[in-house]
Enzyme design. Structure first.
Site, short mmCIF file in Angstrom:
data_model
loop_
_atom_site.label_atom_id
_atom_site.label_comp_id
_atom_site.label_asym_id
_atom_site.label_seq_id
_atom_site.Cartn_x
_atom_site.Cartn_y
_atom_site.Cartn_z
N HIS A 38 -1.16 -1.22 2.85
CA HIS A 38 -0.28 -0.07 3.13
C HIS A 38 0.61 -0.33 4.35
CE1 HIS A 38 -2.53 1.93 0.06
NE2 HIS A 38 -3.63 1.98 0.78
N ASP A 43 -4.18 -0.40 -6.40
CA ASP A 43 -5.00 0.45 -5.53
C ASP A 43 -5.86 1.45 -6.31
OD1 ASP A 43 -6.07 1.72 -3.36
OD2 ASP A 43 -4.19 2.37 -2.48
ZN LIG Z 1 -7.21 1.03 -1.20
#
Ligand SMILES: [Zn+2]
Length: 455
Positions: A272, A323
């Protein structure tokens, strides 16, 4: 020795015509260009290297779409739904759900997955008799589907940052009990996890401190040698609240803290890294670590938008991951990565570069390089690399009357779905006509598993 022939293929130095790839032991043994197809060759029109999916929590595929209702909060409410979902999941369930996720990954052009694996223990929070039982189930799902596996066992010890400067970390919550290890337990888990994937010929093992919420700097320093040179991944700066709590507890922002104190280098992948100051971003780019971007999940969770234009301009490395697996599609991840930049920057073709004026090509090349590095398995159709290969469907309407880079732009920006025709993993064809060879059996088991978990 098997041979694949492509009318056009994207090689490390660019597009070439009449490309023959000789495959031996799952790897590319020779690359010839400008040659005709020979009798016995497997043939396709448009050949690409497979993409790395550098960040997955496979089990979350089973809760996709279940956290889309109105609640008092955003990310943190989603996390509570996730905790309740994992409460009941047994090893059979985890394997069935992972296999479904991996089939979907392969069908969209991902050929290797970085499994950021933290669901370690039984529903009571006790280690299974085989401590790496759940890792073995991830390996079994990879075996069933054929996807390349980079297993990243997660170290998770604390519930959050301490409340204030220098305070001890918060204790874990009951919802986190299946994830937790102390340092000795984690060393045993790493040892057993290596054994659990030993049956996969080209599995890679790294490790992952979950986040600075769940692992202190001292923890990270203590466990790093267990990576034995493999990749190191960590969630960082996904949420504003996380940055604020990190600042309050340590006096530094998460990415700064990792760069200053954790020895982040080219082996690392920061997942991220959404919320950075400009100096943080520049230091991250210069470190050589890879930014693990998960555009669909980041949009789904309302995380924010990664500063891609600036980071790429500073020669930062990046790759993509699915993810939470709320929707699995390589092309859709690349498309959203670019579209978020366009929407926030009010510009077009943001990821395109002078070397690659095609946005699709620029994104694809960056993610082949960054994703391969982050998973410890270099991508690209080159001698010695794993024969992880995707062919696009030349008859797809979004690809009609196009060539070369325009195929990539058509697939990424103009195809509603599909576009991937065949996929070979380690030289073995696992997707034909857009469908995984085990799609029906895997989906049937997945449906039965979800029915049981919902009962
Ligand atoms: Zn993650």
């Amino acid at each position: 020795m098997a041979r694949l022939w492509f009318r056009s293929a994207l090689l490390p130095d660019g597009w070439a015509e009449g490309v023959a790839l000789a495959i031996a032991d799952g790897r590319i043994a020779a690359v010839a260009r400008g040659v005709p197809a020979a009798a016995g060759d497997e043939r396709a029109e448009i050949g690409l290297p497979g993409l790395a999916n550098l960040h997955s929590h496979a089990f979350q595929r089973g809760m996709a779409g279940l956290a889309e209702t109105r609640g008092p909060d955003s990310f943190w409410t989603w996390r509570e739904v996730m905790y309740r979902f994992v409460d009941r999941m047994d090893p059979d369930d985890a394997e069935a759900i992972a296999a479904q996720a991996y089939v979907e990954m392969l069908e969209t052009g991902f050929t290797r997955v970085g499994e950021f694996h933290y669901l370690h223990h039984d529903p009571a929070g006790a280690p299974y008799a085989d401590r790496a039982e759940m890792a073995a189930r991830i390996a079994a799902a990879a075996q069933t589907t054929g996807i390349g596996l980079t297993l990243l066992p997660v170290f998770y010890a604390h519930g959050g940052f301490g409340a204030g400067r220098g305070a001890p970390p918060a204790p874990p919550s009951p919802g986190q009990r299946r994830f937790l290890s102390d340092r000795d337990g984690f060393a045993a888990l790493m040892r057993d996890s290596r054994r659990a994937v030993a049956g996969l010929p080209d599995a890679v093992v790294g490790l992952a401190p979950h986040s600075l919420r769940a692992a202190t700097l001292d923890d990270i320093a203590a466990i790093l040698p267990l990576a034995e040179g493999g990749p190191v991944h960590i969630h960082a700066a996904e949420q504003v609240r996380e940055v604020e709590e990190c600042l309050a507890a340590t006096g530094a922002r998460p990415v700064d803290l990792l760069l200053d104190r954790a020895g982040v280098d080219r082996r690392w992948c920061l997942i991220h890294a959404t919320h950075m100051t400009a100096p943080e971003r520049r230091r991250f780019a210069a470190s050589g670590a890879v930014a693990g971007l998960c555009p669909i999940t980041e949009a789904n969770l309302g995380d924010g938008v990664f500063p891609l234009a600036a980071f790429a301009g500073e020669e930062g490395s990046f790759g993509i991951g699915s993810d939470s697996n709320v929707l699995i599609s390589a092309a859709a991840e690349l498309r959203l990565l670019e579209y978020a930049q366009r929407l926030t920057g009010r510009a077009r073709a943001v990821a395109a570069t002078p070397a690659h004026p095609s946005t699709g090509r620029a994104l694809f090349e960056a993610c082949i390089a960054g994703g391969g590095r982050a998973l410890g398995a270099p991508g690209g159709l080159a001698v010695g690399h794993s024969a992880d290969i995707v062919s696009l469907d030349p008859d797809h309407p979004a690809l009609a009357a196009r060539s070369r880079d325009a195929w990539l732009d058509g697939w990424i920006f103009a195809a509603r779905e599909g576009g991937v025709e065949q996929v070979w993993r380690a030289g073995r064809r696992v997707v034909a006509d857009g469908r995984h060879v085990a799609r029906e059996a895997v989906a049937a088991r997945f449906r039965a598993t979800l029915a049981r978990l919902a009962a």
